[in-house]
Design a protein around this motif. Sequence first.
Motif, PDB file in Angstrom:
ATOM      1  N   SER A  87      14.266   7.678  73.353  1.00 27.74           N
ATOM      2  CA  SER A  87      13.329   6.879  74.141  1.00 27.74           C
ATOM      3  C   SER A  87      12.706   5.766  73.307  1.00 27.74           C
ATOM      4  CB  SER A  87      12.233   7.779  74.722  1.00 27.74           C
ATOM      5  OG  SER A  87      12.787   8.805  75.523  1.00 27.74           O
ATOM      6  N   SER A  88      12.308   6.094  72.075  1.00 26.98           N
ATOM      7  CA  SER A  88      11.704   5.077  71.214  1.00 26.98           C
ATOM      8  C   SER A  88      12.714   4.005  70.829  1.00 26.98           C
ATOM      9  CB  SER A  88      11.131   5.730  69.960  1.00 26.98           C
ATOM     10  OG  SER A  88      12.153   6.372  69.209  1.00 26.98           O
ATOM     11  N   LEU A  89      13.991   4.377  70.690  1.00 25.39           N
ATOM     12  CA  LEU A  89      15.020   3.388  70.345  1.00 25.39           C
ATOM     13  C   LEU A  89      15.180   2.361  71.460  1.00 25.39           C
ATOM     14  CD1 LEU A  89      17.275   2.446  68.416  1.00 25.39           C
ATOM     15  CD2 LEU A  89      18.819   3.977  69.647  1.00 25.39           C
ATOM     16  N   TYR A  90      15.257   2.826  72.698  1.00 25.16           N
ATOM     17  CA  TYR A  90      15.415   1.894  73.811  1.00 25.16           C
ATOM     18  C   TYR A  90      14.128   1.113  74.062  1.00 25.16           C
ATOM     19  CZ  TYR A  90      20.084   3.319  75.179  1.00 25.16           C
ATOM     20  OH  TYR A  90      21.433   3.525  75.205  1.00 25.16           O
ATOM     21  N   ALA A  91      12.976   1.732  73.820  1.00 20.22           N
ATOM     22  CA  ALA A  91      11.725   0.989  73.934  1.00 20.22           C
ATOM     23  C   ALA A  91      11.656  -0.118  72.882  1.00 20.22           C
ATOM     24  CB  ALA A  91      10.533   1.928  73.804  1.00 20.22           C
ATOM     25  N   GLY A  92      12.071   0.188  71.665  1.00 24.66           N
ATOM     26  CA  GLY A  92      12.111  -0.828  70.622  1.00 24.66           C
ATOM     27  C   GLY A  92      13.113  -1.933  70.930  1.00 24.66           C
TER      28      GLY A  92
END
Length: 323
Positions: free
Chosen positions: A176-181
């Motif tokens: 989730s954090s990867l796609y948010a970034g």
Amino acid sequence: GFDALTDVSRFTFDTRGLQGGIELVPLCVGLFGLAEVLRNLHDSHRATPEFDMQSTQSPLPNLRAIAGRWASMLRGSFIGAFVGAIPAAGSAIAVAIAYAQEMRFSRHPERFGHGAVEGVVGPEAANSSSIGGTLIPMMTLGVPGDAITAVLMGSLLIHGLRPGPMLFAENPSFVSSLYAGFFLALLLTLVIGLLLMRWLPWVLRIPSHTLLIGIALLCVVGAYAIRSSMADVYIMLFFGAVGYALYLLSLPAAPLAFGLILGPLLEENLRRSLLLGRGSWEVFLHSPIAMGLFGLSLLAIILPLLAPLWVRLGNDIKRVRMR
């Protein structure tokens, strides 16, 4: 380096610097950085086109003109996401397909190559959306979509994260954090691009030899900074020469980076499968799913070899019909 199972040194040539294997960063820096410097030195005799600095004075784009090309944006975005999701296809293919489609749908195809806005909007939308598409096979199957995702996958492996189905189950917060970034990076790219659009073209006024020397120095420093080892610098120089040789032979360099990342994964799972099958290769054909994947792999290898023959056969048939 040393074999992961038997701890036997392989292809080290009794050199201490190769005992730890070849790192991904020196290879990529040499293959895509230093080789590009050598390629530009090779092409330095060619005349560079003149650039009009006055065309970049307005920092804001014409929003009305962009809004009028929404169809080109949608077509390019769809093509880029679809082609980017195909392993090893990359953004170059997506851009080429999007450009061809825009020329096909345009009412004035003769304007392409002479300033047609659709020829920029569609391919650039495909270029941007292909980045997200390349993350699909990398995150779900562990297969990088292009050279950039290959470097990203290598970074994840260095930190103990193996892309694949288990990554979503074991580290959902990281996904989730990867796609948010990634989404935040897209927004920052727009903002930073608009702010620096007036100043970045001035880089073109830097003498090419000065710029290339600076890039070469950065390649050396970057390769040395990984492990503070001169062996990585030598590896970078070697693969820089390899990348330049591939350019002269008109061969792609990205498969080398793919091989460094996917090779250990292939070897590990191949040997694990053979251990489970007690040395029998029939373990790869024991189920319809395995046979289907094996058939698709063979098709992916054979199809590029048969495509030119198919095109030649089609041209011969057209000539016969015309007669």
